[in-house]
Design a protein around this motif. Structure first.
Motif, PDB file in Angstrom:
ATOM      1  N   LYS A  99       0.590  -0.935  -0.260  1.00 25.80           N
ATOM      2  CA  LYS A  99       0.157  -0.087  -0.109  1.00 25.80           C
ATOM      3  C   LYS A  99       0.591   1.073  -0.076  1.00 25.80           C
ATOM      4  N   VAL A 100       2.175   1.309   1.100  1.00 26.85           N
ATOM      5  CA  VAL A 100       3.121   2.432   0.700  1.00 26.85           C
ATOM      6  C   VAL A 100       3.146   2.413  -0.604  1.00 26.85           C
ATOM      7  N   ILE A 101       4.440   0.978  -1.679  1.00 27.99           N
ATOM      8  CA  ILE A 101       4.302   1.771  -2.668  1.00 27.99           C
ATOM      9  C   ILE A 101       3.575   1.893  -3.576  1.00 27.99           C
ATOM     10  N   GLY A 102       2.275   1.446  -3.207  1.00 29.72           N
ATOM     11  CA  GLY A 102       1.194   2.237  -4.383  1.00 29.72           C
ATOM     12  C   GLY A 102       1.287   3.273  -4.158  1.00 29.72           C
ATOM     13  N   ILE A 103       1.337   3.989  -3.162  1.00 29.72           N
ATOM     14  CA  ILE A 103       1.275   5.232  -3.209  1.00 29.72           C
ATOM     15  C   ILE A 103       2.374   6.012  -3.360  1.00 29.72           C
ATOM     16  N   GLN A 104       2.982   5.763  -3.587  1.00 33.53           N
ATOM     17  CA  GLN A 104       4.565   6.043  -3.876  1.00 33.53           C
ATOM     18  C   GLN A 104       4.783   6.539  -4.649  1.00 33.53           C
ATOM     19  N   TYR A 105       3.655   5.587  -5.625  1.00 30.13           N
ATOM     20  CA  TYR A 105       4.368   5.225  -7.712  1.00 30.13           C
ATOM     21  C   TYR A 105       2.988   6.387  -7.879  1.00 30.13           C
ATOM     22  N   GLY A 106       1.619   6.408  -7.454  1.00 32.21           N
ATOM     23  CA  GLY A 106       0.592   6.465  -7.297  1.00 32.21           C
ATOM     24  C   GLY A 106       1.320   8.952  -7.620  1.00 32.21           C
ATOM     25  N   VAL A 107       2.301   8.981  -5.853  1.00 29.67           N
ATOM     26  CA  VAL A 107       2.400  10.036  -6.475  1.00 29.67           C
ATOM     27  C   VAL A 107       3.326  10.912  -7.249  1.00 29.67           C
ATOM     28  N   THR A 108       4.134   9.789  -7.431  1.00 27.69           N
ATOM     29  CA  THR A 108       5.042  10.157  -8.558  1.00 27.69           C
ATOM     30  C   THR A 108       5.043  10.115  -9.750  1.00 27.69           C
ATOM     31  N   GLY A 109       4.237   8.967 -10.080  1.00 25.48           N
ATOM     32  CA  GLY A 109       3.170   9.512 -11.351  1.00 25.48           C
ATOM     33  C   GLY A 109       2.372  10.763 -11.375  1.00 25.48           C
ATOM     34  N   ALA A 564     -16.240   2.294   6.143  1.00 23.78           N
ATOM     35  CA  ALA A 564     -15.971   1.354   5.206  1.00 23.78           C
ATOM     36  C   ALA A 564     -15.903   1.131   3.379  1.00 23.78           C
ATOM     37  N   ASN A 565     -17.320   1.307   3.394  1.00 26.54           N
ATOM     38  CA  ASN A 565     -17.662   1.387   1.927  1.00 26.54           C
ATOM     39  C   ASN A 565     -18.687   2.284   1.627  1.00 26.54           C
ATOM     40  N   PRO A 566     -18.368   3.432   0.866  1.00 22.59           N
ATOM     41  CA  PRO A 566     -18.594   4.485   1.141  1.00 22.59           C
ATOM     42  C   PRO A 566     -19.870   4.323   0.536  1.00 22.59           C
ATOM     43  N   TRP A 567     -19.670   3.135  -1.114  1.00 23.21           N
ATOM     44  CA  TRP A 567     -19.448   3.472  -2.966  1.00 23.21           C
ATOM     45  C   TRP A 567     -20.357   2.049  -2.610  1.00 23.21           C
ATOM     46  N   ARG A 568     -20.971   1.386  -1.885  1.00 21.81           N
ATOM     47  CA  ARG A 568     -21.591   0.268  -1.440  1.00 21.81           C
ATOM     48  C   ARG A 568     -21.811  -1.020  -2.262  1.00 21.81           C
ATOM     49  N   SER A 569     -19.747  -1.001  -2.702  1.00 22.71           N
ATOM     50  CA  SER A 569     -19.259  -2.050  -3.451  1.00 22.71           C
ATOM     51  C   SER A 569     -18.982  -3.179  -2.978  1.00 22.71           C
ATOM     52  N   ARG A 570     -18.920  -3.750  -3.541  1.00 25.32           N
ATOM     53  CA  ARG A 570     -18.963  -5.573  -3.211  1.00 25.32           C
ATOM     54  C   ARG A 570     -17.572  -6.697  -3.153  1.00 25.32           C
ATOM     55  N   SER A 571     -16.876  -4.882  -3.868  1.00 30.36           N
ATOM     56  CA  SER A 571     -14.625  -5.687  -4.381  1.00 30.36           C
ATOM     57  C   SER A 571     -14.602  -6.054  -2.374  1.00 30.36           C
ATOM     58  N   PRO A 572     -13.415  -6.529  -2.199  1.00 28.26           N
ATOM     59  CA  PRO A 572     -12.752  -7.755  -0.313  1.00 28.26           C
ATOM     60  C   PRO A 572     -12.108  -6.244  -0.306  1.00 28.26           C
ATOM     61  N   GLU A 573     -11.767  -5.099  -0.792  1.00 30.09           N
ATOM     62  CA  GLU A 573     -10.577  -3.945  -0.033  1.00 30.09           C
ATOM     63  C   GLU A 573     -12.157  -3.140   0.435  1.00 30.09           C
ATOM     64  N   TRP A 574     -13.135  -3.468   0.251  1.00 32.19           N
ATOM     65  CA  TRP A 574     -14.667  -1.828   1.083  1.00 32.19           C
ATOM     66  C   TRP A 574     -14.959  -2.735   2.121  1.00 32.19           C
ATOM     67  N   GLN A 575     -14.380  -4.124   2.142  1.00 35.56           N
ATOM     68  CA  GLN A 575     -15.379  -4.596   3.467  1.00 35.56           C
ATOM     69  C   GLN A 575     -14.538  -4.572   4.351  1.00 35.56           C
ATOM     70  N   ILE A 576     -13.597  -3.501   4.673  1.00 32.74           N
ATOM     71  CA  ILE A 576     -12.445  -3.929   5.682  1.00 32.74           C
ATOM     72  C   ILE A 576     -12.073  -2.516   5.811  1.00 32.74           C
ATOM     73  N   PRO A 577     -12.015  -1.668   6.993  1.00 26.58           N
ATOM     74  CA  PRO A 577     -11.910  -0.363   7.553  1.00 26.58           C
ATOM     75  C   PRO A 577     -11.273   0.164   6.575  1.00 26.58           C
ATOM     76  N   SER A 578     -11.186   1.512   6.641  1.00 25.82           N
ATOM     77  CA  SER A 578     -10.575   2.715   5.628  1.00 25.82           C
ATOM     78  C   SER A 578     -10.425   4.171   6.928  1.00 25.82           C
ATOM     79  N   PRO A 579      -9.244   4.832   6.555  1.00 28.74           N
ATOM     80  CA  PRO A 579      -7.835   3.765   5.423  1.00 28.74           C
ATOM     81  C   PRO A 579      -7.567   1.836   6.193  1.00 28.74           C
ATOM     82  N   VAL A 580      -7.131   1.333   5.247  1.00 25.71           N
ATOM     83  CA  VAL A 580      -6.869   0.057   4.934  1.00 25.71           C
ATOM     84  C   VAL A 580      -5.641   0.089   6.552  1.00 25.71           C
ATOM     85  N   PRO A 581      -6.097  -1.470   7.120  1.00 29.78           N
ATOM     86  CA  PRO A 581      -5.305  -1.268   8.057  1.00 29.78           C
ATOM     87  C   PRO A 581      -3.451  -1.709   7.628  1.00 29.78           C
TER      88      PRO A 581
END
Lengths: 615, 251
Positions: A99-109, A564-581
């Motif tokens: 998740k840290v690496i993802g943010i690093q990529y995204g922000v650098t992008g 956790a799930n403002p968009w009422r999505s079924r995807s796994p990442e939305w079934q855990i708290p925000s921000p992701v632990p």
């Protein structure tokens, strides 16, 4: 806390030292060997560039664990922020959490997107009137060339960001298959950016395609570009390897390939291309580098080479690269549409397989960039056929998206707007493709502004718009807070019409005879009005992106808590708290249904082990 | 408004809208994409191909955009309605149709494309040969030993350009003639076209070739056959006065 505790700072110092060591080493050898003159620009800077990259990787600490392994020192994975330092430090240092690496990529992008965009805004201003106003032809050519590679870096980084952050979460996995390799692949990008930016000071004028012989006779700036892109390519190869391993090996029980979130299919297809095609551009660039450095004659007709060979090698990567750029974005569209349509993704398997089909056909079409190049004439026909074939799986995606929203209960928050905008813009890019694929019409349009309009629409529709949709969509998951909806909509309503205007303007002046990559144009062409429109649109797009940046920074502080799930999505990442632990999922998940069964009562996609997630 | 999303009436309305939009888009596209004048036979052939492309684009653009906008308007969530959409996961017949129909369109366009290519690249027995030399940053032309800084060609005769460069890659493009061909160091490339309108044009380099790429231009004149012969004879005389004095066999 000292600045030296930031890996980034240590890395940059390492790169500076490495570069100096390279310059010194070459000069020393020349002195000892009695060569004259003592200072030889080309070998000195090349050695400096290579040692600089290695210096960066050592300095930042991307090689530390592996170095320890070679002497048998154990290296347990550290989880969480560094001990005794502020939490933000981990984003500027080597960290193994995806998740840290993802943010690093995204922000650098995003950063590279703004740098690349800034180059464009500068030379667009020059183009808004005939006559050279404030740029010299050399500066114009350099900015244009830099714009190309800066933007392409931004795209690869943005894709890295989305893939690294999302894929493990969507698979319910704790992390990527190879966390150290993941961090190493990210940190390769930073010295690569430094090299590219350095080339700015030497100037280079070949465009991103750097065709020899122009790139052989040009300044030493080219060498910085070659090694920058070589390093970038290495990052692509390693990153895609990691993603393929993760997708194939780390899915939870019950998640067959056809039950993955569709974005994972897109990333799988993209990674397959990255893993197998990137080598060709690395090779091509090394060959030009060696031709300059060692006098090898790969592309020099006087030494038995041919300039056209380079174009084959270059486009063998760089055409499939277009699909590397757009497939993840198309995956984002397919991922987000069902959530805001409250309907299943129409034809899941067809969409999944169309990504693979595009990836495979994409390998057979590189020659359409070379219809006018002077290669054997008979080659034009098979490349035309293969290129037109790409329209078929691409069409499947468009029609399936329509099937998805047809009969839904559509809502239009910012991410959905950007997804719909993406479809409209990618449509412009896609539909302007076949006219370039049939050779005869390409003979007129090739290397004209029509092509510029075509590929900007393709890449904005296939990458930039979906990337922005993804940023707004997963922002609450990443930060735990909601972005500002009004500002998000303002961003959309400025950027989208402006982009349409830009595309149409570019294509229009191109048809009239405006060439690509020229610092100035003949007033007799009658294209000045078109250029003014394109320039205004360019400024509007740049301005709207600044609104987004402000929104993202500001809302992280004051946005309302998202849940956790403002968009009422079924995807796994939305079934855990925000921000992701730190460890994402508290317990292993199992897949018990289809990912997109919106509207099917009592259906569920995943089940978490233990009572807590058992709903 | 019909309730079910699969009600025929939805599709009839949308199809009607697609038809109207296609016509409008076709007109609009051809207005915002104005091609230069048709100064060669190739321009006629290529513009016809481009025209078919634009009509197809108009149809496909309308098809996607109309269905998208229709969904956005008709299938938007109404206030107070918290239900989900109708649950359908796909339709194999539809998927096959929208795979096969585009495939057929692709094959038709490929066939048309091949024919057009053959048409614009065909050779003829009595071609006017011009040797074109591109260099950083300019052009020169040679007519059987006669050098010229401008390209002069006779109207209604097929021209064969034999093109060379020694420095970097350039590309030959006169927008009014439509066709384009790169010049490659170490290899002669050929470009053919038949000018049909007399007048003055500008040749431009279309492949980035360094600092002054933007200004790598050359004047082109398409003249009548007799003017062409006259011009060539005059140039020849200017460059080699000895030949003129030698006698009438030099034209």
């Amino acid at each position: 806390m000292s600045l030296m505790s930031l890996g980034l700072v240590r890395g940059l110092i390492g790169q500076a030292l490495g570069t100096l060591a390279g310059l010194f080493l070459v000069t020393l050898i020349r002195v000892l060997a009695g060569m004259d003159p003592i200072w030889a620009e080309e070998p000195a800077w090349v050695t400096g560039a290579v040692l600089g990259v290695i210096g960066f990787l050592i300095g930042v600490g991307a090689l530390t664990d592996w170095a320890k392994w070679t002497v048998g020192i154990p290296t347990p994975l550290h989880h969480g922020p560094p001990v005794g330092k502020p939490a933000w430090v981990r984003y500027f240092s080597v960290d193994y959490n995806h998740k840290v690496i993802g943010i690093q990529y995204g922000v650098t992008g995003l950063l590279m997107l703004m740098i690349g965009g800034a180059f464009a805004v500068i030379f667009r201003t020059e183009l808004s009137r005939t006559g050279l106003q404030f740029l010299s032809a050399d500066t114009y050519n350099t900015l244009l060339s830099m714009h190309g590679w800066a933007a392409l870096m931004a795209i690869l980084l943005g894709i890295g960001g989305m893939a690294n952050y999302l894929v493990p979460l969507m698979l319910g996995a704790e992390d990527m298959a190879f966390p150290r390799l993941n961090a190493f692949a990210y940190w390769l990008n930073v010295p690569s950016i430094v090299l590219l930016m350095t080339s700015l000071f030497f100037g280079w004028d070949g465009g991103w395609t750097v065709y020899p012989p122009l790139s052989v006779i040009g300044s030493v700036g080219y060498q910085f570009v070659f090694y920058s892109i070589f390093t970038l390519g290495l990052s692509s190869v390693l990153g895609s390897l990691n993603l393929i391993a993760t997708i194939l090996r780390m899915r939870p029980p019950g998640m067959t390939l056809f039950r993955m979130p569709i974005f994972c299919w897109a990333i799988l297809a993209t990674s397959m291309i990255q893993l197998t095609a990137t080598q060709l551009i690395g090779l091509a660039f090394l060959m030009v580098s060696f031709e300059r450095l060692l006098g090898m004659g790969f592309f020099d007709f006087e030494k038995g080479g041919t300039p056209i060979l380079f174009q084959h090698l270059f486009w063998f990567y760089s055409h499939p690269a277009v699909y590397i750029f757009v497939l993840p974005g198309l995956g984002i569209i397919s991922e987000i549409l069902p959530v805001f349509a409250r309907k299943p993704l129409f034809g899941y398997r067809w969409i999944a397989l169309s990504s693979l089909a595009i990836a495979l056909v994409g390998f057979l079409v590189w020659g359409h960039h070379m219809f006018t190049s002077g290669y054997a004439e008979y080659l034009r026909v098979p490349f035309m056929l293969a290129t037109l074939l790409v329209a078929v799986p691409t069409g499947v995606k468009f029609f399936s998206w329509l099937g998805t929203i047809w009969g839904g209960r559509l809502t239009f928050p910012t991410p959905m707007l950007f997804v719909l905008g993406a479809i409209s813009v990618f449509l412009i890019g896609g539909l302007s493709g076949p006219i370039l694929a049939t050779v005869a019409s390409d003979l007129h349009l090739h290397d004209s502004y029509f092509v510029v309009g075509h590929f900007h629409a393709t890449i904005f529709g296939g990458f930039t718009f979906p990337f922005f949709a993804a940023i707004y969509y997963w922002y609450p998951k990443i930060t735990g807070r909601m972005y500002n909806e009004a500002m998000g909509k303002l961003h959309f309503w400025i950027m989208t019409p402006a982009f349409w205007m830009m595309s149409i303007g570019q294509m229009s002046v191109g048809v009239m005879g405006m060439r690509r990559r020229i610092a100035d144009y003949d007033p007799a062409l009658g294209v000045e009005f078109g250029h003014i429109l394109v320039t205004i649109a360019g400024f509007a797009i740049a301005f709207s992106i600044l609104i987004m940046i402000y929104n993202l920074l500001h809302s992280a502080e004051v946005g309302k808590v998202a849940g956790a799930n403002p968009w009422r999505s079924r995807s796994p990442e939305w079934q855990i708290p925000s921000p992701v632990p730190e460890h994402s999922f508290a317990a292993p998940i199992a897949v018990v249904g289809e990912p997109y069964d919106y509207g099917l009562p009592n259906s569920t996609y995943i089940r978490m082990a233990g009572a807590a997630g058992d709903d | 408004m019909p309730k079910s999303a699969t009600d025929k009436r939805h599709f009839i309305i949308a199809a009607a809208l697609v038809a109207v939009t296609t016509v409008l888009m076709d007109i609009l596209l051809k207005a915002v994409l104005p091609l230069p004048i048709q100064a060669s036979l190739e321009a006629l052939t290529i513009d016809a191909l481009i025209g078919w492309h634009l009509s197809l684009i108009a149809f496909l653009f309308s098809l996607i955009v109309v269905f998208m906008l229709y969904s956005i308007v008709v299938f938007r969530k109404r206030p107070g309605d918290n239900s989900d959409g109708e649950h359908f996961e796909g339709n194999t017949t539809l998927e096959i149709i929208w795979t096969v129909v585009p495939l057929i369109a692709v094959i038709i366009f490929a066939f048309y494309g091949i024919n057009t290519l053959a048409e614009v690249t065909r050779s003829e027995p009595n071609e006017v040969v011009v040797k074109v030399n591109g260099f950083q940053w300019g052009w020169s032309f040679e007519y059987d030993g006669v050098l010229s800084p401008e390209m002069v060609i006779p109207v209604d005769q097929r021209v064969r350009l034999e093109m060379n460069t020694r420095d970097v890659i350039h590309s030959f493009w006169i927008p009014e003639m439509r066709v384009k061909q790169d010049l490659v160091p170490g290899q002669e490339t050929i470009l053919r076209f038949t000018p049909i309108v007399t007048g003055e044009y500008t040749l431009a380099c279309a492949e980035l070739c360094g600092r002054s790429h933007w200004s790598m231009l050359a004047p082109v004149r398409v003249v009548s056959a007799s003017e062409f012969d006259q011009w060539l004879a005059q140039r020849r005389a200017e460059q080699n006065p000895a030949l003129v004095q030698a006698g009438p066999d030099t034209e």
